[in-house]
Enzyme design. Sequence first.
Site, PDB file in Angstrom:
ATOM      1  N   ASP A 637       0.824  -1.201   0.000  1.00 13.09           N
ATOM      2  CA  ASP A 637       0.000   0.000   0.000  1.00 13.09           C
ATOM      3  C   ASP A 637       0.865   1.261   0.000  1.00 13.09           C
ATOM      4  OD1 ASP A 637      -2.730   1.230   0.446  1.00 13.09           O
ATOM      5  OD2 ASP A 637      -1.695   1.995   2.220  1.00 13.09           O
ATOM      6  N   GLU A 690       0.946  -0.628  -5.160  1.00 13.28           N
ATOM      7  CA  GLU A 690      -0.046   0.419  -5.381  1.00 13.28           C
ATOM      8  C   GLU A 690       0.750   1.721  -5.516  1.00 13.28           C
ATOM      9  OE1 GLU A 690      -3.634   2.969  -3.361  1.00 13.28           O
ATOM     10  OE2 GLU A 690      -1.920   2.236  -2.239  1.00 13.28           O
TER      11      GLU A 690
END
Length: 968
Positions: A637, A690
């Site tokens: 993330d 990401e």
Amino acid sequence: MKKAAAKKAAAKEAVTKKAAVKKAPAKKATTAKKAPAAKKAPAGTTDAVAETAALAKEAAAKGTAAVKETAARTTAAVKETAARKAAAVKEAATRKAPAAQEPVAEETAAGPAAVKKAPAKKAPAKKATTAKKAAAAKKVTPAKKVTATKATTVKKTTATKATPVKKTTTGKATTARKTTAAAAAPPVAPEPTTTAAEPVPTVTAEPVSAPTSAEPVPAVVDASAPAPAVAADPTPVEATAPPALTAYDRDRLLTGTHHDPHGLLGAHPVEDGIVFRAFRPYARAVAVLAGEVRADLHDEGDGFFSGVLPLREVPAYRLVVTYEDTVQEVEDAYRFLPTLGELDLHLIGEGRHEDLWTVLGAHPMTHEGVRGTRFSVWAPNARGVRVAGTFNFWDGTGHPMRSLGSSGVWELFVPGIGEGELYKFDIARPDGSHTLRADPLARRTEVPPATSSIVTSSQYEWDDAEWLARRAERPAHQAPLSIYEVHLPSWRPGLTYRQLAEQLPAYVKELGFTHVELMPVAEHPFGGSWGYQVTGFYAPTARLGTPDDFRYLVDRLHQAGIGVLMDWVPAHFPRDAWALAEFDGRPLYEHEDPLRAAHPDWGTLEFDFGRREVRNFLVANAVYWCQEFHIDGLRVDAVASMLYLDYSREPGQWTPNEHGGRENLDAVAFLQEMNATVYRRCPGVVTVAEESTAWDGVTRATHHRGPSGFGGLGFGLKWNMGWMHDSLQYMSHEPVHRKYHHREMTFSMVYAYSENYVLPISHDEVVHGKGSLVSKMPGDWWQQRANHRAYLGFMWSHPGKQLLFMGQEFAQGAEWSEAHGPDWWLLDPAYGAEADHRGVRDLVRDLNGVYRATPALWEQDTEPAGFQWVAGDASEDNVIAFLRYDADRNPLLAVSNFAAVVRPDYRLGVPDDVPAWHEVLNTDEARYGGSDVTNPHPVKPEPHPWHGLPASIRLTLPPLATVWLRPA
């Protein structure tokens, strides 16, 4: 002669069994004084006594093994007779011995304490010796089972056990290098003894058997733990008072700031013997049990108890602790050597311990033959660390940990406790204040909002060997990868890991997805963060069950043929005062520069990627999830926030790197190390970034340098955030206006092969007022669903893997909320519009079915040779058409009509080597809720070049729909 033989046997047995247990010279000075007196035995001493002395000397020269060999040659009948007669002699001596003889007996048994009382008479020594031999003979039989298998070595010394008289202690018995039987002989020093499983320290009192229980026992109720082999009625021994602790050491122990409590507590050799020191706050008394010896320790106040026993070496021992309303027999946590080796500490110091979770944290284990739990934590700035938990009523005063040198690691083995115990670390900050912290490497936690760590170990047996062996056969970017993103707590609210294991695999398999991606599973205090503000990086959230329950869910998904990806959050962590923030009183896991540490968007703290121990913590964590939980991939993330020093920061709020740039070089090195380590340690695993910027080489190998001068970050895949934003922007326009935004649907092919991409419609796009996927579409309800279906068809055929968040597979109208999850009632047959939603779900199932069966849609996702434009510029028609190829050049034709009108006889160029095309999927079919405008018959190409291709076909394009065709 029988009487003499009996005395011989008694002496032998006493030498072998008792002298080793009752090694108790109170003072060396006393020993020196008594030995000469022992040599002056009166001439009236009987031949039996002389023979006993001779035997003692022989035993001293040959050791216990020789004594046992000699004793073995004595018949069993003689031994039995000797024991009976010795008992009778003792009884008679006790009843009839003249008062004048008692002081001599006292002197023999009690040593210098009796010297002042005893007149200078030597004749009674015979009877005293007889009494001693009788006592020894009487006690030999019960002692045999304890010591029968224990070898004893004697060095120029033997012993006739000095029997305590008037509760005087054997610790005052005199010793000498050479003695006669007329006085107490010196104790025998045995060799180190071991239990069947683990070695225990060398002892001079009779060695005890170490506990071998396989089950941990709470320390608070330690009486059920296996006790050492001590006499049922241990002999009391008087311990002398040692020198008191210095005020400095005493204060540091009391305040929890001592770096080496093991150097003061436990048992240690001193000039006069062995000093025992225990720190037991709230205890009324503490005694030491070693073999058949029990010694009460002196109360020094504040919970300190100590005493010196005249022993040559540290024995295995236990403590008897008396509290106000209970007495406990426990192991002493401060008698054990460290549980961590030099190699572990070296690797931790270098930041290269890839199995960090195996050495830090709380681990039930058997150490030196004793069951217990090892606690260890990295806190280099701490003045002291104590462990507190349910086992000590959350008062860590009595459990200070030791510092293991420059590594910054603190360690303590606590015997008698095991799985299920709650704990935290009580850390003394540099300023002397204390903070109670959860374990950064806790592998199990309490259910939030409770914050304690829990001692645990896995008992799970995996059944997914076939899956693990198969997953590495093909790289992820060359394999079919269709991902269903799930927030476990809200997918079916209220279900546990094990209950989810009965429903989730079946549902995902029915829809044909190849993988699930779990939003963060690691423990987090605030459910509204969805798991993206992690405090327990090594613990699956306890909201849904235990770590083994989570293993069961992963196992069941694998058995169903479904891979498991997991969101992983190494970018930042929350500021909770019980977690990582300023863990040991100073910035530790976060950067010491406040401008670098504070994350401007989320109010969290960023990790200090430049500190090797912090990098180690995170790299090992990535390996941990893949290795311990068989996770098949990590979606990392917020990578962009890690890569740039000026991320969400204004000028003046960030400091350039050493080259004057804005790249976070420490984060780059960390990501490269993490990816390289995971791919090396866990074959078949994929890492996904990401990353929302144009950083060069996110999915390039770490050793391949790009134009920017950096090696690749080493990820396997990257989320294509640009495609997602552009395509959703296009779909939000009314069809009549889409011709002005046609480039938003085609621009992605300009950079499609710069990275290995995943096309994500994730949770981020259906929350915070953005609406669900279907609600983003313009038009009425029919048009919204048609647009939704057409968009999914385009997404599945576009180069790249695909990800779809839960609820979007059946066109949920409301945006997602973690409080209640997907609106499953939309699929209830009793609901009037159920067919509309079920039609979309059936389309997703068929998209996945055709996708998995058609290599052209996935085999060359990252190769330009796998794609060819047919109509990329038909903006006036809102039509997009392209060919996909597999490695053998087998094609699939994908055509999307994003206009709200039917386009009959629409000509499209095709290769001339395909005799006919047939429709394999049409999102406008009636079963999906469409208008059922289809091409039911094979379509033959015409020798009419079109769109730069040698042949062409004419199709009827349904409104707001995507059509797939393959060679017939």
